[in-house]
Each structure stands twice: as structure tokens, then as C-alpha cells.
Design an enzyme around this catalytic site. Structure first.
Site, PDB file in Angstrom:
ATOM      1  N   SER A   1       0.831  -1.197   0.000  1.00 25.56           N
ATOM      2  CA  SER A   1       0.000   0.000   0.000  1.00 25.56           C
ATOM      3  C   SER A   1       0.866   1.248   0.000  1.00 25.56           C
ATOM      4  O   SER A   1       2.069   1.197   0.222  1.00 25.56           O
ATOM      5  CB  SER A   1      -0.897   0.003   1.234  1.00 25.56           C
ATOM      6  OG  SER A   1      -0.130   0.340   2.372  1.00 25.56           O
ATOM      7  N   LYS A   2       0.224   2.350  -0.228  1.00 23.19           N
ATOM      8  CA  LYS A   2       0.909   3.637  -0.282  1.00 23.19           C
ATOM      9  C   LYS A   2       1.638   3.916   1.034  1.00 23.19           C
ATOM     10  O   LYS A   2       2.752   4.416   1.050  1.00 23.19           O
ATOM     11  CB  LYS A   2      -0.132   4.715  -0.551  1.00 23.19           C
ATOM     12  CG  LYS A   2       0.404   6.111  -0.592  1.00 23.19           C
ATOM     13  CD  LYS A   2      -0.729   7.084  -0.803  1.00 23.19           C
ATOM     14  CE  LYS A   2      -0.387   8.468  -0.315  1.00 23.19           C
ATOM     15  NZ  LYS A   2       0.069   8.519   1.057  1.00 23.19           N
ATOM     16  N   ARG A   3       0.998   3.557   2.130  1.00 26.21           N
ATOM     17  CA  ARG A   3       1.588   3.786   3.447  1.00 26.21           C
ATOM     18  C   ARG A   3       2.942   3.083   3.610  1.00 26.21           C
ATOM     19  O   ARG A   3       3.854   3.613   4.214  1.00 26.21           O
ATOM     20  CB  ARG A   3       0.649   3.297   4.553  1.00 26.21           C
ATOM     21  CG  ARG A   3      -0.611   4.111   4.709  1.00 26.21           C
ATOM     22  CD  ARG A   3      -0.897   4.405   6.182  1.00 26.21           C
ATOM     23  NE  ARG A   3      -1.966   5.387   6.337  1.00 26.21           N
ATOM     24  CZ  ARG A   3      -1.795   6.685   6.197  1.00 26.21           C
ATOM     25  NH1 ARG A   3      -0.603   7.172   5.898  1.00 26.21           N
ATOM     26  NH2 ARG A   3      -2.792   7.520   6.354  1.00 26.21           N
TER      27      ARG A   3
ATOM     28  N   GLY B   1       5.087   2.413   1.390  1.00 20.46           N
ATOM     29  CA  GLY B   1       6.085   3.170   0.652  1.00 20.46           C
ATOM     30  C   GLY B   1       6.588   4.348   1.466  1.00 20.46           C
ATOM     31  O   GLY B   1       7.788   4.553   1.616  1.00 20.46           O
TER      32      GLY B   1
ATOM     33  N   SER C   1       2.917  12.374  -2.814  1.00 15.89           N
ATOM     34  CA  SER C   1       3.632  11.098  -2.738  1.00 15.89           C
ATOM     35  C   SER C   1       4.649  11.051  -3.869  1.00 15.89           C
ATOM     36  O   SER C   1       4.322  11.373  -5.003  1.00 15.89           O
ATOM     37  CB  SER C   1       2.670   9.931  -2.912  1.00 15.89           C
ATOM     38  OG  SER C   1       1.617  10.024  -1.988  1.00 15.89           O
TER      39      SER C   1
END
Length: 503
Positions: free
Chosen positions: A260-262, A264, A285
Site C-alpha cells: 500500500s501507499k503507506r 512506501g 507522494s
RNA sequence: GGUCCGUUCGUCUAGCCGGCCUAGGACAUCAGGUUUUCAUCCUGAAGAUCAGGGGUUCGAAUCCCCUACGGACUACCA
């Protein structure tokens, strides 16, 4: 062009996730290997989740990666439009067809009623066992349905799934998967609120109409694949149904779960190809591009997350991947993203670059620092340091001493190498190199080594002190190369300065 | 909870139509070597009882079953 046609069909709900990029890549490789077509379709059937800019972002990301579409929203083609919101009428036709064939029905249940059904029957779903207790065209009279429709009451159309049928899904990666239709629910195919179909219907209609031969998508779609088979059957398209291949998921590097983005943000690697600024929160991001990854490196490393050629070759250009790729060699289990390996891949592609290409990467940094330099010289410098960096952003730390004199001297090195006679040694070196003709690395090496040897000095000590003078610390390429490129005048100045300043 | 999918070194994986596997490669790690330094590079080491247990077989990482664990899905999202 043959009849191999694949599509990448993202929904514009945000930036493209790196897992999505890999799905697209595998589609691309699969199609191109066989001379087929690669199509971009935008699945924007959920008007509530639309995010402005997402579609443009997706197109730009593929442009950067070098994955070119043959047909799609941005370039048209014979099977357009390629955006589902522009295909409303098309879907409506098939919804009506299913309704008239009694393979689907109209349901009026409100969200509250559905909620109530689910709390009262925790393990129930809207299916053959439940639908007769709900409010739909199967349970109320034709007249009442007509009346509700007249008054504009919102409704949905649900597929009528015949229970106790065995459904087979043939998957190119996983083989034959069997599911009993009783386990499936009567999925919503169409909602009157926005007059759009849901994913399932739109997907089948479009894939059929666009003559898609192979559906290559993420594993998260595997559970709904039986429903899709049933839809092809209901519409009478089972004979020409595309073949399926469900790709393993990309997992987070630590622990388990989907990337997930988190993850990263937390672990310091991008999950998006390009930088993305959320239009609502303004949150930014970073992307692979902005981190200094090369597009061919990203393509290469992504290709290897879930696929391998079966040989020991790991470096593949896009063209080589196209030639080598096969869907049968895609692995079944999820792959964790490995930051270290990603860096290594980028390093490999840095190595492949010519000195002038690396110079191009360093140029913007120099410009920012108002440093101008002859381009041939810059190429020479870059040639010396390119094997020491993974990313363009590291170039400055490896080259700063070519452009500016050291402002301090590494104390550890001073302590280890300096001695009372060094000032005089350095002064002698400075005067000796004045006469080196031509002033190049080869001649400088002869001169300096000659001096050290005839005076019986300690090679390691003198060379390191000289390096201290030129660079400020114990790092960098061969010293003679540095002196040559820094030039006679500036080198002498630095050496004399060090002789004065280091204690 | 239910359904489906998966499970080989820390990570990506090779092998999976059974014997060539004392399980191979790459990244990371460690140790040497090269170098005036750092990095690169080269060589080497360590690292998986093939999730566990049962079968089948002369023989199983490879075939079958069970268990465990992990994941996905279970929306009028895609």
C-alpha cells in the site's frame, strides 16, 4: 496485427499503483510477444470515486515507462469509445436483453433494507435463497414494478444466478478452478442512480465488444471470475470468451499483506511511478521517476517480481522482455517488493549509460548550483564516477571536488595520515607538477610516484594526504585523474592551501 | 465466519511431465583479493531438514490427502 488483444483497464480513482503498472506490463509483454494489441480502457463506472487528473496521470506514467498503447482513450481506435462513462447506451442494451431473457431482475431494496437483511441473516447473501424475501421484480407484481419505475424510484438490476451449477474458470496461471454457483450472490449489474453498469457487466460487455482475447489482471479478481463466466454465458458469448490469467499480488516488504501507499512512505520507496499530489488533501507522494529511477530499470525490476525467464539472465531491455516473456512462467505466489534489489537494478542501468548520458543527469544539479563546465570535461568526470552511484541524486556527492575546493579536511584521515613533514612534501609535489607536460593523469602518475619513490616516502601516506588536499577526505576515483580534471592551477592552489592549513 | 488462491535460503526465485537436488542463481550479509583511499570489480563463505504430517513409489521439493499459516474476495468499489 493478429487476434491477440489485451487491455489494461484502470479506474481513475487516484494515481496508478506500482502493482497496476506490473499488471499493465505483463499485458503489454504478452501482447507484443505475439504481435497483438495493447489497449487502454478507463473504467469510470463509479462516478463517486472519480479523481480529477488520474486519467492524465495514468497516460503520462505509461509514456514515461515506454509502454505504448495501440488503442485507448487518449488515441482512439476502432472499438471506441474507450471510456466506460461514454458507453452508457451500449450497456443499457445488454441490461435490457438480460432482463427480457429473465436472466436478470430489477431490485428496489433500499440500502437500509439491505443492511437489515445482512444483520438479520449474518451469513446470507442476496442470492436464490434470499431474493424471494426481498423487494424486486420477482416478488412484486408487474404493475407495481411498472409503477415504481414510472415514479422514478431508484433501482438496480441484479443477475439471477441459477444455484447448484458447477462453474469452471480456466486460468492460464492457476489451471482449472471450480466453483459452485450457489456460493455466488446476485451481483448488481446496473444502477439507475447514475445509469451506469457496475464493473462486472461493463467489463464483460467491453471485453466482448472490443474483441479482447486474454484478460490478464490481478488475483483480487479471481473470486469474481466465475460470475464473469456466467455473464458471458448469459449474453451468449461463451464461445468467444477471453482466456483468463490472474496475476499474483505485490506484497509489502515487511510482514504480510498487500502493498500500500503507506508502506512506501514508511519504508522509503515509491509505490507510484510518478509523483502524485492528492487534489483533495494536497498530500504529495513521490514517484519512481522523481526518485531517480530509470524507466527501463523499473520495467526490468517489475517484470521480475513474479516472473523469470528460467535462465540466469536478470538484465532485460523492454524488447528482450517482449521476446522472452511467457505467461506460463508467471509464478503463483505473491512477491514482496525488495528495495535493495530495486537499487541494484537502477545501478545496473546507470552502468549501461554513456558518459555523456550521465553528464545529462548531473547537469541540472550543477545548474542549480550555478556551476558551468565544458561538456567534454563533464563527460570525463561522469565516466569516472558512474559506477559509484545508484541514482542521479548521488552524483553530486561523488563529484563535488571536481568543481569546488574542499572546505574542510576529514579529521579521521588527518589523524591517520598526516605528519610534520607533510607540508613540505606537499609543497614539493605542488612545484613538481607545475612542470608536467602534458598535464594528464598518466604523466602526473609518473611524476608523483617517481618523487615518492626516490625520496623513499610512504606511498600510502603521501597519496592520502594529497587526496585530502584535493578532495577533503579519503574517497573518490584515482587521484591522478582528479588532478588532471581539476587542472594545474587549481590543483596547485589546493595542495598549497592544505600544506598551510592542515595541522 | 464462508469461498477461492497460495506456501523452496532474510528477499526475488530455479527446479515442480518423480531419480542428474549432498536443492542452483541473483539481491542483501560476512570474509578475502585488487586499489594510494572510498566505491566498483573479482573470489569465497554463510544461508532453505523444500510450511508440518500422512500416504503412493525401489525412489518425492516434485504426485495424492489432511493440518497449519498467509493472502484475496465476501458493496448499488474497481
Amino acid at each position: 496485427m493478429n487476434n491477440i488483444r489485451v487491455r489494461f483497464a484502470p479506474s481513475p480513482t487516484g494515481p496508478l499503483h506500482i502493482g497496476g503498472v506490473r499488471t499493465a506490463l505483463y499485458n503489454y509483454l504478452f501482447a507484443k510477444k505475439q504481435g497483438g494489441s495493447f489497449i487502454l480502457r478507463i473504467e469510470d463506472t463509479d462516478s463517486n470515486r472519480f479523481v480529477p487528473g488520474a486519467e492524465e496521470y495514468i497516460i503520462e506514467a505509461f509514456k514515461w515507462l515506454g509502454l505504448e498503447f495501440d488503442e485507448g482513450v487518449h488515441k482512439g481506435g476502432p472499438y471506441g469509445p474507450y471510456k466506460q462513462s461514454e458507453r452508457k447506451e451500449i450497456y443499457k442494451r445488454y441490461v435490457d436483453e438480460l432482463l427480457s431473457k429473465d436472466l436478470a431482475y430489477i431490485a428496489f431494496d433500499t440500502p437500509e433494507e439491505l443492511e437489515k437483511m445482512r444483520t438479520e441473516h449474518p451469513n446470507a447473501q442476496y442470492d436464490a435463497s434470499m431474493r424471494m424475501q426481498m423487494c424486486n421484480s420477482l416478488t412484486i407484481s408487474k404493475d407495481e414494478v411498472e409503477m415504481r419505475l414510472q415514479t422514478g424510484e431508484p433501482f438496480v438490476v441484479r443477475i439471477k444466478i441459477e444455484p447448484e451449477q458447477e462453474i469452471h474458470v480456466k486460468d492460464l496461471i492457476r489451471g482449472d478452478i471450480k466453483v459452485n454457483s450457489s456460493l455466488l450472490d446476485d451481483k448488481v449489474l446496473y444502477k439507475s442512480a447514475d445509469q451506469l453498469p457496475t464493473y462486472h457487466l461493463a467489463n464483460i460487455v467491453d471485453d466482448h465488444l472490443m474483441k479482447i482475447s486474454h484478460v490478464i489482471r490481478g488475483e483480487e479478481w479471481l473470486p469474481s471470475a466465475p460470475l464473469h463466466v456466467l455473464l458471458y454465458r448469459a449474453l451468449g458469448w461463451e464461445e468467444t470468451m477471453p482466456q483468463f490469467a490472474h496475476l499474483p499480488l505485490l506484497l509489502r516488504p515487511d510482514g504480510n499483506g498487500k502493498l500500500s501507499k503507506r508502506d512506501g512512505d514508511r519504508l522509503g520507496f515509491p509505490v507510484f511511478p510518478l509523483e502524485w499530489t492528492d487534489p483533495k488533501s494536497g498530500e504529495k507522494s513521490t514517484g519512481y521517476r522523481e526518485m531517480g529511477y530509470f524507466p527501463d530499470a523499473v520495467v526490468n525490476l517489475l517484470a521480475f517480481l513474479g516472473w523469470n525467464p528460467g535462465t540466469e539472465q536478470e538484465l532485460f531491455s523492454l524488447e528482450e522482455l517482449v521476446q522472452t516473456f511467457s505467461i506460463e512462467r508467471v509464478s503463483k505466489s505473491g512477491a514482496k517488493f525488495d528495495l535493495e534489489k530495486a537499487k541494484w537494478y537502477n545501478h545496473q542501468y546507470m552502468l549501461k549509460k554513456s558518459p555523456s548520458e550521465v553528464a545529462e543527469l548531473l547537469m541540472p544539479i550543477l545548474k542549480e548550483k550555478h556551476i558551468s563546465i565544458d561538456s567534454t570535461k563533464l563527460s570525463q568526470i561522469c565516466d569516472l564516477v558512474k559506477d559509484r552511484v545508484n541514482f542521479p541524486s548521488e552524483l553530486w556527492d561523488q563529484t563535488f571536488f571536481f568543481f569546488q575546493a574542499p572546505t574542510s579536511y576529514d579529521e579521521k584521515v588527518v589523524k591517520k595520515r598526516w605528519s610534520a613533514e607533510m607540508p613540505n612534501v606537499l609543497k614539493t609535489v605542488a612545484s613538481r607538477i607545475q612542470n608536467v607536460q602534458p598535464f594528464d593523469a598518466e604523466k602526473l602518475e609518473v611524476e608523483i610516484k617517481n618523487y615518492i619513490e626516490t625520496e623513499q616516502l610512504n606511498m600510502g601516506q603521501v597519496m592520502n594526504c594529497l587526496r585530502l588536499a584535493m578532495v577533503g577526505t579519503a574517497m573518490g576515483p584515482h587521484l591522478h585523474d582528479i588532478i588532471e580534471l581539476v587542472g594545474k592551477e587549481e590543483s596547485v592552489r589546493r595542495i598549497l592551501k592544505a600544506a598551510e592549513e592542515i595541522k
